[in-house]
Design a protein around this motif. Structure first.
Motif: not given
Lengths: 536, 423
Positions: A305-334
């Protein structure tokens, strides 16, 4: 019975009658149709039931079984979690060594490594590692795959951003050669402690794993030490009821997700380099659009239902998501420091920080690769480019331009160029080009998905000069071997002949793909397989 | 009308299994480590993949396609399984498939083909047909009723004790009656029309016989005028709430009655402050989620439609994924009891390891049932608990037997007994 009675009896004497069977009902459970490669040509047409299934418990038992296999010239296929169709028997009268009983796991906290039997899976190791303030990199293949098998088969994970591919984190261990002889590698060559990878003389780990592993063609690894890495010490609490289970991040700021909407695909690539140069972050990836729709869907119908939409079709070239994980291995300050650096970098690109849940259900302990099959019932990745990330993305965009000719039977993903990320703090780019199709045999031109998988993609890779890691096990070597040169098929065969002259253990991969492609009539062999690649 | 037990309705589900073993492993988010990492009792007991749900699906498909025939091993593969549904919740975490329906339907096919069920199941079915209870007991079913239990002649709620609490674990039925009395809830029983719910017949694949029992029981309930049926047995709970509507191809919502377990009644009252405990119980105990009330406790939702390209279903199907089972209510009750130190086992809620008794295993494979119960009791020991509490008489019985046989010194209780002792 497909094997000599005395061979069966000899194996029964080794493992006990409870752990061996030649029952052809049970054998049906081992006829492929599993994991990566399911519903591709080799999976549908080449798998056969094994003659015998045996479940060894110890290295000594594995040695005994392999020696019997050699004495009676019976082919065998070892497998731990059976999550790849190449590990299913393809020759009649084979022995399957199901290694699930070999699940000893020892954590060496002092040396920061885990000593695993092949029956140990990633979520089990991760549980024990995190309890001790360490972690392993659960692979994209899924939490359910064998730690040993995946480490010697490359084992790429989204968490490799910081620490490189797991194949380089293999330490000492026990390796039963194809004829049953025991080889101890790394520090195990001189002691019983596998904490170190190198040993006296040549380092045989390269021979064992190569770039992508041997899939049982070089015997059986029965014990392997793998590195563990330092993690924060706050733990991760599992919460929720299935299917909404997740690891809750601690209240202390020791681990955080950040989802950025980047203005362009180019900026998404460039920011990955910059984040790497700053030597911050624990993981960094681009999120393919269909995965966003999967995450929102309660079932397959919701997805469509979500994929069969113009919004989804357009999203390929219009929405670019970068997902980042940060870990404070040593401390919160890191983490706070890394967050400030990250925000500075992302601000410079005009990125917008979106909302995201501060929990994890797909990277750290659970990697639900099974969800890839949710959309259409069939999935495979045909392309795993390992190069710089901008080069990889260009390749993905190129494949996306070619894919419409094979769509259908492939699912229309609107030109999605693939999932990409960087490893080793930006030194290595990684792109995985995904395909989904409807495996219903009544679909028209279903063979074209195999043409795309086995012929078109590796041919384009060779023409474009892209290195595709999956070519090493999912494309015919008669094509890629010649294209990349020097003739690696011959090299494979020489090594194999040295260790296993009678070819008793599993065939080197992708011999099964070569066999399959050779026998089908839809391949233009003149243009592809028999092409003289030296002429470009 | 769709036959929910026709294996031909599940060929897609069998073929689309991808072998991730979500049916076998504890949810990876909750994975406790190597020990207790497997939640499928049969694949923990018989290690070949043929005894894992994913293997059973491939074997079943091979039978349908004529690649294998019925053999004693085939019947063991299909019947050496508690139908505990751990596979179903695990598979549905990621995929839209129905492994439990596949396993149930393969048993129905075995019966229709004249190969199933196992001899022990036939004996149980005969007992139910002749005596109305699974044990073949000749005594009256109402023998559990004590003089001080107030049972109304007419009430909106019917207590359905089930065979075990009527004949073997009578303390559970007696506790249930007293708890309802204390809560001021009027209830009646089905009197001399009370009979087996048919759970053993249904799970062994004897669909025609099970349907006949279902229709008869539903008519008896309707004749009382009551609209709510309360149980103290997870199997009865599941039978009325899931199996009856599934066999009759109806939504549970359209069955015309409600089904609740006693823990749902009591937890609601406890959470509203209307039911309190006056006596402490100094014990460290683990709660064992009974399969058929927990991960299988969601009401049956009927679906009929077609599957199109990409496997898309029209209309959209509402999957029972085990999310909304009865998990929290018993924990809410036990946490309110002074002195009771409730601890969780590594495998809990939808990942709980079955007690071993269900799905006809106790009847046909008692050694396997005892092995599974013993395995679960080692988990009780692993969290240093001295007792295990469940909400199903079959769990209690097999746990106590396994504890005694193995000198494990773990006491198994039914939650009704705990509530009664502390109120």
């Amino acid at each position: 019975m497909g094997i000599p009675q005395e061979a069966y009896k000899a194996m029964e004497d080794i493992v006990g009658s409870q752990y061996i069977t030649d029952d052809q009902v049970i054998a049906q459970a081992y006829v492929g149709r599993l994991g990566h490669g399911k519903d591709t040509g080799i999976d549908l047409e080449m798998n056969v039931p094994p003659a015998v299934i045996v479940l060894p418990r110890t290295t000594k038992e594995v040695q005994g079984i392999l020696k019997i296999a050699h004495r009676y010239k019976i082919n065998y296929v070892p497998a731990s979690s059976f999550w790849i169709s190449h590990c299913a028997p393809k020759r009649p009268n084979s022995i399957v060594l199901d290694l699930k009983r070999m699940n000893d796991l020892e954590i060496d906290e002092e040396n920061m490594c885990a000593i695993c039997g092949p029956g140990v899976i990633f979520s089990q190791l991760q549980e024990e590692a995190i309890k001790r303030g360490m972690y392993t990199t659960t692979p994209g293949g899924g939490s359910q795959v064998s730690v040993v098998a995946n480490h010697i088969n490359w084992g790429l994970s989204p968490l490799n951003y910081r620490n490189g591919v797991p194949g380089r984190r293999v330490l000492g261990g026990e390796w039963v050669l194809p004829d049953g002889e025991l080889l101890r590698i790394g520090s195990m060559s001189t002691s019983d402690d596998p904490f170190w990878g190198e040993g006296p003389g040549p380092d045989l780990r390269g021979l064992l794993r190569g770039w992508i592993g041997w899939f049982g063609a070089m015997g059986v690894v029965t014990k392997l030490a793998v590195k563990l890495l330092p993690f924060h010490d706050e733990g991760l609490k599992p919460v929720g009821i299935s299917p909404h289970t997740t690891l809750q991040f601690p209240e202390k700021k020791r681990i955080r997700w950040y989802n950025f909407v980047m203005p362009t695909r180019e900026s998404l690539v460039e920011c990955m380099y910059d984040i790497g140069k700053a030597e911050i972050a624990a993981a960094l990836t681009k999120v393919p659009q269909q995965w966003r729709y999967i995450a929102k869907a309660g079932c397959r119908e919701d997805f469509w239902e979500g994929w069969n939409t113009n919004e989804a079709r357009k999203s390929i070239n219009n929405i670019h998501i970068c997902r980042v994980m940060l870990v404070g291995y040593a401390s919160e300050e890191q983490l706070e420091y890394e967050e400030r650096v990250l925000m500075d970098i992302m601000d410079s690109y005009g990125a917008k920080l979106g909302r995201t849940r501060q929990s994890d259900n797909s990277w750290i302990k659970n990697a639900d690769s099974a969800t890839m099959w949710m959309m259409t019932g069939a999935y495979t990745s045909v392309q795993v480019t390992v190069d710089t990330v901008d080069c990889g993305v260009k390749g993905g965009e190129g494949l996306a331009r070619e894919k419409p000719a094979f769509t259908p039977p492939l699912m229309d993903d609107y030109g999605e160029p693939g999932w990409f990320q960087v490893s080793e703090i930006g030194h290595m780019g990684y792109i995985e080009f995904l395909q989904y199709w409807d495996p219903n045999p009544n679909q028209e031109n279903l063979y074209k998905k195999d043409e795309w998988n086995y012929i078109k993609v590796p041919t384009l890779d060779a023409e474009w000069g892209m290195f595709n890691a999956f070519n090493m096990y999912a494309s015919p070597m008669n094509l890629t071997g010649k294209a990349y040169g020097p003739e690696c098929r011959k090299w494979f065969e020489k090594v194999k002949a040295e260790f296993d002259p009678d070819k008793i253990s599993n065939d080197p991969i992708p011999w099964d793909v070569d066999e399959y492609v050779d026998k089908v009539d839809w391949v233009n062999k003149e243009d592809y397989i028999n092409r003289d690649w030296s002429k470009g | 009308m769709k036959d929910n037990y026709d294996i031909n309705n599940y060929t897609y589900d069998m073929d689309r299994c991808i072998g991730c073993k979500g049916c076998v492993w504890v949810d990876h988010v909750y994975m406790p480590g190597v020990r207790y990492g497997v939640k499928c009792p049969s694949n923990a007991y018989k290690l070949f993949d043929g005894y894992a749900p994913m293997g059973r699906e491939k074997i079943g498909k091979a039978l349908l396609e004529g690649r294998i025939d019925y053999t004693p091993e085939y019947l063991d593969v299909m019947y050496m399984c508690q139908l505990c549904g751990a596979c179903d919740a695990g598979c549905k975490r990621n995929l839209d498939l129905e492994p439990l329906s596949v396993l149930e339907s393969l048993r129905v096919k075995a019966v229709k083909d004249g190969k199933g069920p196992m001899p022990a199941h036939k004996k149980v079915a005969q007992n139910i047909a002749e005596k109305g209870n699974r044990y073949g007991a000749a005594e009256k079913r109402s023998g559990w009723i004590t003089k001080d239990t107030k049972i109304s002649d007419k009430a909106d709620m019917v207590y359905f004790p089930g065979c075990s609490a009527s004949y073997v674990e009578k303390g559970i039925a007696q506790a249930t009656g007293k708890i309802l009395n204390k809560a001021g809830i009027n209830f009646m029983t089905l009197g001399d029309k009370d009979t087996c719910c048919g759970h053993p017949v249904a799970t062994s694949g004897m669909l025609d016989e099970a349907k006949a029992i279902a229709r008869k029981n539903i008519d008896i309930l309707k004749a009382t005028g009551a609209t709510t049926l309360v149980t103290s047995c997870a199997e009865c709970y599941n039978t009325w709430k899931v199996i009856y509507p599934k066999m009759l191809s109806k939504n549970f919502a359209d069955m015309g009655y409600q089904v609740i377990h006693l823990v749902e009644v009591v937890s609601k009252l406890v959470n509203e402050g209307k039911f309190t405990f006056s006596k402490p119980m100094n014990i460290r105990a683990a709660y064992h989620d009974p399969c058929r009330m927990a991960r299988q406790g969601e009401p049956w939702v009927e679906w009929e439609g077609t599957r199109g390209q990409w496997g898309i279903l029209t209309p959209k199907k509402e999957y029972r994924r085990g999310t909304f089972g009865v998990y929290q209510q018993p924990r809410d009750i036990l946490n309110k009891i002074q002195g009771l130190d409730l601890v969780e086992m590594p495998r809990m809620k939808e990942n709980a390891f079955c007690c071993g008794a269900g799905g006809g295993v106790m009847d046909a494979y008692p050694d396997f049932a005892m092995w599974a119960a013993t395995e679960r009791l080692t988990e009780v020991q692993s969290v240093a608990a001295e007792a295990v509490i469940s909400a199903c008489p079959y769990c209690k019985k097999v746990f106590n037997e396994a504890s005694k046989a193995n000198n494990m010194n773990i006491k198994a209780y039914d939650i009704t007994e705990i509530i009664l002792a502390c109120m």
